[in-house]
Design an enzyme around this catalytic site. Structure first.
Site, short mmCIF file in Angstrom:
data_model
loop_
_atom_site.label_atom_id
_atom_site.label_comp_id
_atom_site.label_asym_id
_atom_site.label_seq_id
_atom_site.Cartn_x
_atom_site.Cartn_y
_atom_site.Cartn_z
N SER A 185 0.85 -1.19 0.00
CA SER A 185 0.00 0.00 0.00
C SER A 185 0.88 1.24 0.00
O SER A 185 2.11 1.15 0.03
CB SER A 185 -0.91 0.00 1.22
N LYS A 186 0.22 2.37 -0.01
CA LYS A 186 0.93 3.66 -0.10
C LYS A 186 2.04 3.81 0.92
O LYS A 186 3.07 4.42 0.66
CB LYS A 186 -0.08 4.80 0.07
N ARG A 187 1.79 3.27 2.11
CA ARG A 187 2.80 3.52 3.14
C ARG A 187 4.10 2.76 2.86
O ARG A 187 5.12 3.01 3.48
CB ARG A 187 2.22 3.23 4.53
N GLY A 207 5.53 3.06 0.00
CA GLY A 207 6.18 3.80 -1.07
C GLY A 207 5.19 4.01 -2.20
O GLY A 207 3.98 3.89 -2.00
#
Ligand code: GLU
Length: 464
Positions: A238-240, A242
């Site tokens: 997921s976004k966290r 990268g």
């Protein structure tokens, strides 16, 4: 039989890394087998699907070089065909109208839970023969109650589902729109898809889809479910972890070939090898070597591969990409491919390469303060003055080596190390303490430009 694979994204957002890898495996499988790769845009969710998202996905695939063989099919445009399939199922007794209200369904589930059962539709409308004209209904698939459905997966092996676990799936909603499973089966069949390659998050849909193929009298394609991508911590990517959007990698200066190589290795392997050209991937790829467990995203490996591809690329092939990041015109300056040639060894991304190339086309407007403080002394000015003299005297005999020799001789005569002159020169030429070797930097800039920059720098810094 000619292999035909597809990628079927929903145009509700970006093309993310997971989708791109699914597309890549599907594409590679088709290309490896000399088959065809086609696209279906699953735009049935009218609220969330946008033309912009479709374009972003198509652009992402094009950038990665995953070409498709026919114009994309838009799922929404095939709604009439989906409804025909539902009608066929109704006529042949494989589907039925269900008039259950929300309240009724809620009560049914509450009772099932109270009995300690897993809530599922109990098929109560299966035998209903009346057709109340004023009541809304959904159409449900009459799924088999007994037996098993086996997904013969090319990646996961045989996955067995008990039919009793699968309740009567809704095919047509009360507003008359077809559901995902029905549409996918009708479309994959109509598009002649022989191999459905997709993320393993769809595995649970597959036994239902197999039942639908069978009920519709259609040939069942082969399936390959690719394990998901996890972040380094083992959680779903997921976004966290990268960047997740393919375009973000493009904007950060990754090369499409490097990302393709990286994504191919994310789940697929061929011995211990890491670097594969596109041609090698097509030659070697097969679903049999795709791992069964989730792959972990490894940013460092991607960065390493990007540097490998940057280093190996023919300088001219990078020109267009570097221009995209440069942001300044290159006319009048040194040949861009020559600048690339001296920088590609030392750059990890196109952004870094362009940052390193910019000063060749734009004289510095300011100088790195820390570097100036460190490298400029009272003793610097006479050294620079001697260097200017030597450059002026050189005329047509100027070359990177000649300028380099001059720096060496001036420093030897003054009894100081070469850095005492080379660093100030570098700062005046580039604005900072880092640039390609000084002889190459001087050669690329040329004598006139170098002289101008050094003179201007002295004017600015000596009086300050
Ligand atoms: N549209 C689905 C998705 O975006 C894919 C469906 C499929 O591959 O069968 O996840």
């Amino acid at each position: 039989m000619k292999v035909r694979t597809r990628f079927a994204p929903s145009p509700t957002g970006m093309l993310h890394i997971g989708g791109a890898r699914t597309a890549l495996f599907s594409w590679l499988y088709a290309r490896h087998h000399g088959g065809e790769f086609v696209l279906r845009i699953e735009d049935t969710d009218r609220e969330r699907s946008t033309e912009e998202a479709t374009q972003v996905i198509l652009d992402g695939l094009s950038w990665l070089g995953l070409d498709w063989d026919e114009p994309p099919v838009f799922q929404h445009a095939r709604q009439a065909e989906h409804i025909l399939a539902v009608e066929q199922l109704l006529e042949e007794g494989h589907a039925y109208r269900c008039y259950c209200t929300r309240e009724e369904l809620d009560a049914m589930r509450d009772e099932q839970r109270a009995r300690g059962e897993k809530p599922k539709y109990d098929g109560r409308c299966r035998h209903r023969s009346d057709r109340p004209a004023d009541m809304p209904y959904v159409v449900r698939f009459r799924s088999p109650d007994i037996g098993q459905t086996v997904v013969r997966d090319k990646v996961l092996g045989d996955v067995v589902f008990d039919n009793a676990e699968l309740d009567d799936l809704i095919l047509l909603r009360s507003d008359g729109t077809p559901t995902y499973n029905l549409a996918v089966v009708a479309d994959d069949a109509a598009m002649g898809i022989t191999h459905v390659v997709r993320g393993s998050d769809h595995l649970n849909n597959t036994p239902r889809q197999i039942q639908l193929y069978e009920a519709l009298g259609l040939p069942v394609p082969s399936f390959a479910h690719i394990p998901l991508i996890h972040g380094p911590d083992g959680a779903k990517m997921s976004k966290r972890h990268g960047a997740v959007a393919v375009t973000e990698y493009r904007d950060k200066g990754y090369l499409a070939d490097a990302l393709v190589n990286y994504l191919a290795r994310l789940g697929w392997s061929h011995g211990d090898e890491e670097v594969f050209s596109r041609e090698q991937l097509i030659e070697l790829f097969d679903l049999a070597q795709v791992g069964k467990t989730a792959a972990r995203f490894d940013q460092q490996k991607l960065d390493w591969l990007n540097a490998v591809y940057l280093r190996q690329a023919a300088p001219a092939s990078l020109q267009e990409d570097v221009r995209r990041f440069l942001g300044v015109p290159t006319d009048g300056g040194p040949e861009l491919s020559q600048v690339i040639a001296v920088l590609q060894e030392r750059s990890k991304s196109l952004v870094e390469l362009a940052d390193g190339a910019r000063f060749f086309y734009q004289a510095p407007t300011h100088y790195d303060e820390k570097a100036v403080r460190k490298h400029f002394r009272d003793t610097t000015w006479p050294l620079l003055a001697s260097f200017i003299e030597r450059l002026e005297a050189m005329g047509a005999s100027f070359s990177g080596e000649a300028a380099h020799a001059a720096i060496r001789e001036i420093c030897e005569a003054a009894g100081v190390g070469m850095g005492k002159l080379a660093q100030p020169v570098r700062i005046l030429l580039s604005g900072g303490p880092v640039s390609p070797p000084i002889d190459q930097t001087l050669a690329l800039l040329g004598r006139e430009e170098a002289l101008q920059r050094i003179r201007r720098g002295i004017e600015r810094l000596h009086t300050a």
